[in-house]
Write a protein that holds these residues in place. Structure first.
Motif, mmCIF file in Angstrom:
data_model
loop_
_atom_site.group_PDB
_atom_site.id
_atom_site.type_symbol
_atom_site.label_atom_id
_atom_site.label_comp_id
_atom_site.label_asym_id
_atom_site.label_seq_id
_atom_site.Cartn_x
_atom_site.Cartn_y
_atom_site.Cartn_z
ATOM 1 N N PRO A 32 0.845 -1.198 0.053
ATOM 2 C CA PRO A 32 -0.038 -0.065 0.027
ATOM 3 C C PRO A 32 0.898 1.290 -0.188
ATOM 4 N N ARG A 33 0.365 2.111 -0.624
ATOM 5 C CA ARG A 33 0.983 3.588 -0.496
ATOM 6 C C ARG A 33 0.352 4.263 0.571
ATOM 7 N N VAL A 34 1.092 4.907 1.632
ATOM 8 C CA VAL A 34 0.892 5.196 2.875
ATOM 9 C C VAL A 34 1.259 6.876 3.180
ATOM 10 N N SER A 94 9.442 6.636 8.331
ATOM 11 C CA SER A 94 9.453 6.183 6.827
ATOM 12 C C SER A 94 10.195 4.880 6.689
ATOM 13 N N GLU A 95 11.445 4.579 7.410
ATOM 14 C CA GLU A 95 12.119 3.364 7.164
ATOM 15 C C GLU A 95 11.229 2.122 7.646
ATOM 16 N N GLY A 153 4.815 -1.050 3.751
ATOM 17 C CA GLY A 153 4.213 0.224 3.109
ATOM 18 C C GLY A 153 5.232 1.021 2.447
ATOM 19 N N ASP A 154 4.659 1.896 1.527
ATOM 20 C CA ASP A 154 5.377 2.598 0.434
ATOM 21 C C ASP A 154 5.113 4.040 1.082
ATOM 22 N N ARG A 165 -3.331 13.890 -4.803
ATOM 23 C CA ARG A 165 -2.617 13.547 -5.841
ATOM 24 C C ARG A 165 -1.938 12.253 -5.948
ATOM 25 N N ARG A 166 -1.224 12.053 -4.741
ATOM 26 C CA ARG A 166 -0.471 10.948 -4.474
ATOM 27 C C ARG A 166 -1.441 9.637 -4.125
ATOM 28 N N ASN A 167 -2.695 10.110 -3.861
ATOM 29 C CA ASN A 167 -3.630 9.238 -3.455
ATOM 30 C C ASN A 167 -3.137 7.897 -2.435
ATOM 31 N N PRO A 168 -3.131 8.176 -1.289
ATOM 32 C CA PRO A 168 -2.518 7.004 -0.372
ATOM 33 C C PRO A 168 -3.696 6.211 -0.122
ATOM 34 N N ASP A 169 -3.347 4.857 0.125
ATOM 35 C CA ASP A 169 -4.117 3.685 0.248
ATOM 36 C C ASP A 169 -4.539 3.960 1.794
#
Length: 272
Positions: free
Chosen positions: A147-149, A166-167, A174-175, A200-204
């Motif tokens: 998932p994009r987070v 983030s790491e 997750g990304d 715009r980056r539309n996180p999941d």
């Protein structure tokens, strides 16, 4: 273990060194703590509170006769300078990454004569992080998407997650949707000036940890233009308490990443 070595009267200006000394069984050395300390909870009852984050009661610290004060980051430079001028030994760490957190933990353990115990904890924790990463790779092998987070450290203005967050998010599967900001050590440099860029980056998934302020998912979902964001439409808005993820010490490497793992793996099983 050679615990007669090193400082015997320590003031911890932030929570992570307090938690670590308790984990090492060296809490008897601590004579003062940050007022923000909640880990371990009993520290609040046992130790005098002598500082916030950006300021400290210098006179009260000096009355405690510390032989070492542990601080964190450039934000405590003025406190450190005042104590150094008063003749106090001050050690200020500036860890921003997972590896730097481990390095700080080892240094503190060595300073209090617990190098072996510190190395054992670090090795066990690295093994747990490797296991988390492996569980993600298994799901990816079965075709599950990461998932994009969006990790939101503050809401007004929007501030994205710092490097260790983030790491750890990456380890948990997750990304980070703002990886380019994660390397910025200062919060002011991680401000997202245009909220439309988050849309715009539309996180999941959206994870909030508002620096000690309660995360309000309903406020996030009601933001103008956010109704089409995947995380909002699927109800994937979660809080991780700041004490569990935003202090660069044991908590983030244990409870914080474990909470991220639960959130991400659940999403991968259901949506990936």
């Amino acid at each position: 273990m050679n615990t007669h070595l090193g400082p015997q009267r320590i003031v911890c200006l932030t929570e992570e060194t307090t938690e670590w000394l308790y984990l090492l069984g060296q809490e008897h050395r601590i004579v003062g703590i940050s007022g923000y300390t909640v880990r371990p909870r009993r520290a609040r009852e046992e130790k005098p509170k002598v500082s916030a984050f950006l300021n400290a009661k210098i006179d009260k610290i000096l009355e405690l006769r510390p032989d070492c004060v542990f601080g964190f980051s450039d934000l405590q430079a003025d406190i450190a300078a005042a104590l150094i001028r008063a003749g106090v030994q001050v050690t200020v760490f500036n860890q921003r990454s997972v590896d730097e957190i481990f390095a700080m933990l080892y240094q503190v353990a060595a300073m209090v004569g617990c190098a072996e115990e510190g190395l054992a904890w670090i090795a066990a924790t690295r093994t747990r992080l490797d296991a988390i990463g492996q569980s993600v790779r298994v799901l990816e092998a079965f075709g599950k998407r990461r998932p994009r987070v969006f990790f939101e450290e503050w809401d007004e203005p929007h501030i994205s997650g710092i490097r260790w967050v983030s790491e750890l998010l990456g380890i948990a599967g997750g990304d980070d949707v703002f990886p380019e900001l994660a390397r910025e050590s200062l919060g002011k440099n991680r401000i997202i000036a245009d909220p439309a860029e988050i849309v715009r980056r539309n996180p999941d998934i959206i994870i909030g940890s508002w620096c000690g302020k309660k995360f309000r998912p309903e406020k996030v979902a009601a933001r103008v233009g956010w109704q089409a964001v995947n995380a909002v439409t699927t109800g994937q808005l979660f809080e991780i308490k700041s004490a569990d993820i935003l202090q660069p010490g044991p908590a983030a490497l244990t409870d914080g990443v474990a909470q991220m793992q639960r959130i991400v793996l659940q999403w991968m099983e259901q949506h990936g």
